[in-house]
Design an enzyme around this catalytic site. Structure first.
Site, PDB file in Angstrom:
ATOM      1  NE  ARG A   1      -3.775   1.927   2.666  1.00  0.00           N
ATOM      2  CZ  ARG A   1      -4.037   2.550   3.814  1.00  0.00           C
ATOM      3  NH1 ARG A   1      -3.396   2.204   4.923  1.00  0.00           N
ATOM      4  NH2 ARG A   1      -4.936   3.501   3.854  1.00  0.00           N
TER       5      ARG A   1
ATOM      6  CG  HIS B   1      -1.247   5.548   0.395  1.00  0.00           C
ATOM      7  ND1 HIS B   1      -1.864   5.977   1.543  1.00  0.00           N
ATOM      8  CD2 HIS B   1      -2.155   4.739  -0.227  1.00  0.00           C
ATOM      9  CE1 HIS B   1      -3.090   5.453   1.619  1.00  0.00           C
ATOM     10  NE2 HIS B   1      -3.271   4.685   0.567  1.00  0.00           N
TER      11      HIS B   1
ATOM     12  N   GLY C   1       3.786  11.834  -7.475  1.00  0.00           N
ATOM     13  CA  GLY C   1       4.521  10.792  -8.189  1.00  0.00           C
ATOM     14  C   GLY C   1       5.350   9.939  -7.248  1.00  0.00           C
TER      15      GLY C   1
ATOM     16  CG  ASP D   1       8.129  12.240  -4.726  1.00  0.00           C
ATOM     17  OD1 ASP D   1       7.366  11.491  -4.071  1.00  0.00           O
ATOM     18  OD2 ASP D   1       8.102  13.478  -4.639  1.00  0.00           O
TER      19      ASP D   1
ATOM     20  CD  GLU E   1       3.284  12.690  -0.044  1.00  0.00           C
ATOM     21  OE1 GLU E   1       3.270  11.454  -0.115  1.00  0.00           O
ATOM     22  OE2 GLU E   1       3.884  13.398  -0.870  1.00  0.00           O
TER      23      GLU E   1
ATOM     24  CG  ASN F   1      -0.485   8.586   3.882  1.00  0.00           C
ATOM     25  OD1 ASN F   1      -0.854   7.559   3.303  1.00  0.00           O
ATOM     26  ND2 ASN F   1      -0.041   9.645   3.230  1.00  0.00           N
TER      27      ASN F   1
ATOM     28  CG  HIS G   1      -8.258  -3.321  -1.267  1.00  0.00           C
ATOM     29  ND1 HIS G   1      -9.201  -2.366  -1.524  1.00  0.00           N
ATOM     30  CD2 HIS G   1      -7.140  -2.629  -0.928  1.00  0.00           C
ATOM     31  CE1 HIS G   1      -8.688  -1.151  -1.350  1.00  0.00           C
ATOM     32  NE2 HIS G   1      -7.433  -1.290  -0.991  1.00  0.00           N
TER      33      HIS G   1
END
Ligand code: HEM
Length: 331
Positions: free
Chosen positions: A69, A73, A79, A81, A94, A100, A198
């Site tokens: 996952r 995310h 992107g 990165d 983030e 998150n 999932h």
């Protein structure tokens, strides 16, 4: 004659200037990703990642799912990165965004990174580590394997607001899901395929409790969910439950397989975003096909779609940096 000569010298200089600009400007210095990018600079890189992953998952197999996952995310915000890994002193990165907060496994990324820094300091990016880890996590829990393209650089920015704007909520409908995937160069099929992740892992009750207790704000249930499944889920998740974890694929949440499609076809997908795959002709027929054929093409498809996802918005060439630590930008 002299003016003509002057013009051609100036013209030549202009061309050289433009070429220099193109070479130096990161925006134009795009080199594409490739399989085996570290073949010369760090030949053991992929073997090192795999070793750490196999060691880790043999002790803690439930970490495979959150690590798959994590790459998703990362890629959907700015992107692929490595921005999902950055820590912020003011809690505005983030990783501080609510969706998150339930990501797990950051310590495994750090473990992989330190093993790589020991072998080849300053060579392998954190963004690439996420892509390799997602592949090895999938393969280690009996899922497919694929060749990972590498050569990403790490970004220097991570914003909670951008995570909020770009990550999809479990309530997303099919229109929103398709739009979000297409904006990133992913197809409707990629949506149906990647949602198949999932089949592993767990979810908190709060991610789907509205479907059980308060679907339209009137204390009702989601008519698109199998009522027997709702009954079962209600035993585990009470209204307002913020802590309980539920297996996404009950009884078999640690093995990567095609069960997800059987569940969704039976209206037992946990999130509205899972159920939504039955609302579009193409995603619906993919779900039905995989459910009917024991996932005849799912494993191959998953590898292909993960490679595509891994290309979203990458920094390559002179753009970005190779972080020394995955949670911090270089000084
Ligand atoms: C299509 C839109 C998607 C939505 C709305 C979505 C949403 C969610 C949510 C709400 C959870 C549960 C979080 C929690 O309550 O702890 C979850 C878990 C998970 N998601 Fe997704 N997801 C999507 C696509 C994907 C994709 C593309 C992947 C990977 C390729 C993925 C992999 C996973 C995995 C493996 C878990 C289990 C994590 C764990 O065990 O901790 N998801 N997702």
């Amino acid at each position: 004659m002299a003016t003509r000569k002057l013009f051609s010298v100036l013209f030549l200089q202009l061309i050289m200037f433009v070429v220099l600009l193109l070479v130096l400007n990161p925006a134009y210095a795009h080199e594409s990703l490739k399989v085996g990018f570290y073949e010369k600079s760090c030949p053991e890189a992929e073997a090192i990642v795999k070793k750490v992953m196999v060691e880790t998952l043999s002790k803690a197999p439930t970490l495979a799912a959150p690590l798959i996952r994590m790459h998703f995310h990362d890629c959907f915000v700015r992107g692929c990165d490595g921005s999902v890994l950055l820590r912020s002193s003011t809690n505005q990165a983030e990783k501080d965004f609510v969706s998150n907060l339930n990501l797990r496994g950051f310590q495994i990324i750090d473990r992989v990174k330190s093993a790589l820094e020991k072998a080849c300091p300053g060579v392998v990016s954190c963004a690439d580590i996420l892509a390799l880890v997602a592949r090895d996590a999938t393969a280690t829990i009996k899922g497919p394997s694929w060749e990972v393209e590498t050569g990403r650089k790490d970004g220097r920015v991570s914003s909670e607001i951008e995570a909020h704007e770009n990550l999809l909520p479990p309530t997303a409908n099919i229109t929103r899901l398709i739009r979000s995937f297409q904006e990133r160069g992913l197809s409707i099929k990629d949506l149906a395929v990647l949602s198949g992740a999932h089949t592993v892992g767990t979810s908190h009750c709060y991610s789907f409790n509205d479907r059980l207790y308060n679907f339209t704000g009137k204390g009702d249930t989601d008519p698109n969910m199998d009522p027997n499944y709702i009954k079962r889920l209600k035993k585990k998740c009470k209204p307002g439950d913020n802590t309980t974890l539920v297996e996404m694929n009950p009884g078999n949440f640690k093995t990567f397989d095609e069960d997800y499609y059987t569940l969704v076809a039976k209206r037992r997908g946990l999130f509205q975003s899972d159920a939504a795959l039955l609302d579009n002709a193409e995603t619906k027929s993919y779900v039905k096909l995989q459910a009917a054929t024991g996932g005849s093409t799912f494993f191959d498809d998953f590898g292909v779609s993960m490679v595509k996802m891994g290309r979203i918005g990458v920094l390559t060439g002179k753009a970005g940096e190779i972080r020394k630590q995955c949670s911090k930008v270089n000084k």
